[in-house]
Design an enzyme around this catalytic site. Structure first.
Site, PDB file in Angstrom:
ATOM      1  N   GLY A 264       0.825  -1.196   0.000  1.00 32.20           N
ATOM      2  CA  GLY A 264       0.000   0.000   0.000  1.00 32.20           C
ATOM      3  C   GLY A 264       0.858   1.244   0.000  1.00 32.20           C
TER       4      GLY A 264
ATOM      5  N   TYR B 205     -14.024  -1.735  10.291  1.00 27.45           N
ATOM      6  CA  TYR B 205     -12.629  -1.294  10.280  1.00 27.45           C
ATOM      7  C   TYR B 205     -11.964  -1.614  11.614  1.00 27.45           C
ATOM      8  CZ  TYR B 205      -8.818   2.240  10.121  1.00 27.45           C
ATOM      9  OH  TYR B 205      -7.622   2.907  10.143  1.00 27.45           O
TER      10      TYR B 205
END
Length: 258
Positions: A13, A156
């Site tokens: 990422g 999350y």
């Protein structure tokens, strides 16, 4: 000598935001760097930027939601650079959902990016370290919300709290292999992704950063380059024997009450 001189660092990422800042800091400290991401253009742009300052870098296109691609990205870096000495898992999905409105599909997306991808990237990187009988370091970018978080971050928080446990479990399992694994619970940070999230989910205007900063103790949001410097320290030998630590990198104090 730089803190990461001659090390191979993989930043999952890493094509924008905190991950890109970590890649820049790692190159500055002497590392060869690989970054992964789904989008080719920003990944290649970052690699070109790093090459322009003398860094050796590569971009690996990968959808980290697919565990096989997460593992394959590690293999591709090993094929190109010979090894992986340091792994940073900085990819993250922050789309919103509460306990009541989160669908199984949204929940699975969060688990795939925020927990499953780091698990299998660590699996592949640690296997390489063990195969070479070499020490190594891993830093997982987590979140201060892993302590509980806001109601609209339920999936999350569930996934990132799992990453906290995984960080400590893996660190304990491989401490005698001299593989140090730590995590960073970052707070509210000014990134491209956060800008998109604030506008998409909270109707924020272009001045949301200034408004948010005015409400924060230090008068600013967390900065990616500051986080990057801290991550480089944890990846390097300068952080000593520290392993299994999940550090709160935030300006709000857990448990503090006014």
């Amino acid at each position: 000598m730089g803190l990461l001189d001659a090390k191979v660092v993989l930043v999952n990422g890493g094509s924008q935001g905190v991950g890109a800042a970590i890649a820049r800091a790692a190159v500055r400290e002497g590392a060869q760097v690989a970054v992964t991401g789904r989008r080719q253009e920003p990944g290649e742009a970052l690699v070109a930027e790093l090459a322009a300052v003398g860094g050796k870098a590569m971009f690996v296109r990968a959808d980290l939601a697919d565990a096989e691609q997460a593992k394959a990205s590690v293999a591709e870096v090993i094929e190109a650079f010979g090894q992986v000495d340091c792994l940073v898992n900085s990819a993250g999905l922050t789309s919103r959902g509460t306990l009541l409105d989160t669908t199984p599909e949204l929940f699975d997306q969060h688990i795939a990016i925020n927990l499953k991808a780091p698990f299998f990237a660590m699996q592949a990187a640690v296997a390489d370290m063990l195969g070479r009988r070499a020490p190594g370091t891993v830093v997982n970018i987590i979140t201060s919300s892993a302590h509980g978080g806001q109601p609209f971050l339920a999936p999350y928080v569930a996934a990132k709290a799992g990453l906290v446990g995984l960080t400590r479990n893996a660190a304990h399992a491989h401490r005698f292999d001299r593989i140090r694994i730590n995590g960073l619970n970052i707070g509210w940070t000014a990134t491209e992704g956060e800008d998109a999230t604030q506008k998409a989910f909270h109707g924020a205007g272009d001045d949301w950063r200034e408004e948010a900063a005015a409400r924060l103790p230090m008068g600013k949001l967390g900065q990616p380059d500051e986080i990057a410097d801290f991550v480089v320290f944890l990846l390097s030998d300068r952080s000593g024997v520290v392993t299994g630590s999940v550090i709160d990198w935030d300006q709000n104090v857990l448990g503090g009450l006014d």
